[in-house]
Design a protein around this motif. Structure first.
Motif, PDB file in Angstrom:
ATOM      1  N   LYS A  61       0.865  -1.349  -0.062  1.00 11.42           N
ATOM      2  CA  LYS A  61      -0.103   0.090   0.101  1.00 11.42           C
ATOM      3  C   LYS A  61       0.829   1.222   0.116  1.00 11.42           C
ATOM      4  O   LYS A  61       0.278   2.483  -0.305  1.00 11.42           O
ATOM      5  N   ASP A  62       2.066   1.184   0.261  1.00 10.06           N
ATOM      6  CA  ASP A  62       2.974   2.283   0.335  1.00 10.06           C
ATOM      7  C   ASP A  62       3.441   2.691  -1.259  1.00 10.06           C
ATOM      8  O   ASP A  62       4.315   3.469  -1.223  1.00 10.06           O
ATOM      9  N   SER A  63       2.802   2.168  -2.169  1.00 13.44           N
ATOM     10  CA  SER A  63       3.170   2.413  -3.758  1.00 13.44           C
ATOM     11  C   SER A  63       3.239   4.187  -3.844  1.00 13.44           C
ATOM     12  O   SER A  63       3.654   4.575  -4.470  1.00 13.44           O
ATOM     13  N   ASN A  64       1.996   4.530  -3.187  1.00 11.17           N
ATOM     14  CA  ASN A  64       1.743   5.986  -3.061  1.00 11.17           C
ATOM     15  C   ASN A  64       2.753   6.811  -2.647  1.00 11.17           C
ATOM     16  O   ASN A  64       3.215   7.831  -3.359  1.00 11.17           O
ATOM     17  N   LYS A  65       3.488   6.430  -1.623  1.00 11.05           N
ATOM     18  CA  LYS A  65       4.568   7.113  -1.168  1.00 11.05           C
ATOM     19  C   LYS A  65       5.872   7.086  -1.878  1.00 11.05           C
ATOM     20  O   LYS A  65       6.617   8.252  -2.299  1.00 11.05           O
ATOM     21  N   ALA A  66       6.130   5.930  -2.746  1.00 16.01           N
ATOM     22  CA  ALA A  66       7.095   5.606  -3.582  1.00 16.01           C
ATOM     23  C   ALA A  66       6.872   6.691  -4.720  1.00 16.01           C
ATOM     24  O   ALA A  66       7.835   7.237  -5.316  1.00 16.01           O
ATOM     25  N   ASP A  67       5.604   6.536  -5.483  1.00 16.91           N
ATOM     26  CA  ASP A  67       5.123   7.556  -6.383  1.00 16.91           C
ATOM     27  C   ASP A  67       5.608   8.985  -5.991  1.00 16.91           C
ATOM     28  O   ASP A  67       6.000   9.797  -6.852  1.00 16.91           O
ATOM     29  N   ALA A  68       5.043   9.498  -5.020  1.00 11.35           N
ATOM     30  CA  ALA A  68       5.314  10.780  -4.498  1.00 11.35           C
ATOM     31  C   ALA A  68       6.926  11.090  -4.440  1.00 11.35           C
ATOM     32  O   ALA A  68       7.474  12.141  -4.958  1.00 11.35           O
ATOM     33  N   ILE A  69       7.644  10.266  -4.048  1.00 11.24           N
ATOM     34  CA  ILE A  69       9.246  10.459  -4.167  1.00 11.24           C
ATOM     35  C   ILE A  69       9.698  10.349  -5.391  1.00 11.24           C
ATOM     36  O   ILE A  69      10.457  11.311  -5.649  1.00 11.24           O
ATOM     37  N   LEU A  70       9.525   9.634  -6.277  1.00 11.49           N
ATOM     38  CA  LEU A  70      10.053   9.432  -7.621  1.00 11.49           C
ATOM     39  C   LEU A  70       9.381  10.785  -8.254  1.00 11.49           C
ATOM     40  O   LEU A  70       9.981  11.418  -9.196  1.00 11.49           O
ATOM     41  N   ILE A  71       8.267  11.399  -8.250  1.00 14.31           N
ATOM     42  CA  ILE A  71       7.675  12.571  -8.654  1.00 14.31           C
ATOM     43  C   ILE A  71       8.770  13.886  -8.468  1.00 14.31           C
ATOM     44  O   ILE A  71       9.113  14.550  -9.238  1.00 14.31           O
TER      45      ILE A  71
END
Length: 159
Positions: free
Chosen positions: A139-149
């Motif tokens: 469920k932390d893929s949202n955090k990973a996406d924010a980091i990569l953005i």
């Protein structure tokens, strides 16, 4: 320079990069709306998070610019659009420099096009092993996406 990466939506996340290092990562603040227990972004708490970062005129907020996806219902898209608008409104009210980035741009930069949703977590753990525990769950893929953005914008700043 500080860069704030935002993965929009009620299941989104916020990441703060200072000179390329992650200094804060959190889920999007939400609240329950009405009697049907619908979740929505808590605009006041989002504003507090951004204010607490003490951003100035040269800092940037990078918001993923998304659009309707095939198979997503009308109600879901309306809710998502409302969340996107809340984020833009909070940034405007705080006079923050807001930049939009399409998912295809940052995903291509990190070779994540046509990959599994979970691939962004793996990429983040490779780049920032010290925050592996922050993105350890699916469920932390949202955090990973924010980091990569945020990282995408940081790596593409004019030198």
């Amino acid at each position: 320079m500080t860069i704030v990466g935002i993965d929009p939506g009620v299941s989104g996340a916020i990441c703060v990069l200072r000179d390329g290092k992650i200094t804060m990562i959190c889920d999007m603040p939400i609240m329950i709306d009405g009697t049907k227990s619908k979740r929505q972004i808590n605009a006041a708490e989002l504003a507090n998070i951004l204010i607490n970062q003490k951003l100035n005129f040269e800092d940037k907020v990078i918001l993923e610019s998304v659009s309707a996806m095939p198979g997503q219902g009308v109600t879901g898209m309306f809710s998502f659009g409302q969340s996107f608008g809340v984020i833009k409104g909070v940034c405007a009210a705080l006079k923050l420099s807001l930049h939009l980035v399409r998912p295809v741009k940052w995903k291509k930069h990190f070779n994540l096009l046509n990959s599994e949703k979970d691939a962004s977590r793996t990429k983040v753990i490779e780049m920032y092993p010290y925050i592996a525990s922050e993105v350890s769950k699916k469920k932390d893929s949202n955090k990973a996406d924010a980091i990569l953005i945020a990282k995408y914008f940081y790596e593409n700043l004019p030198k």
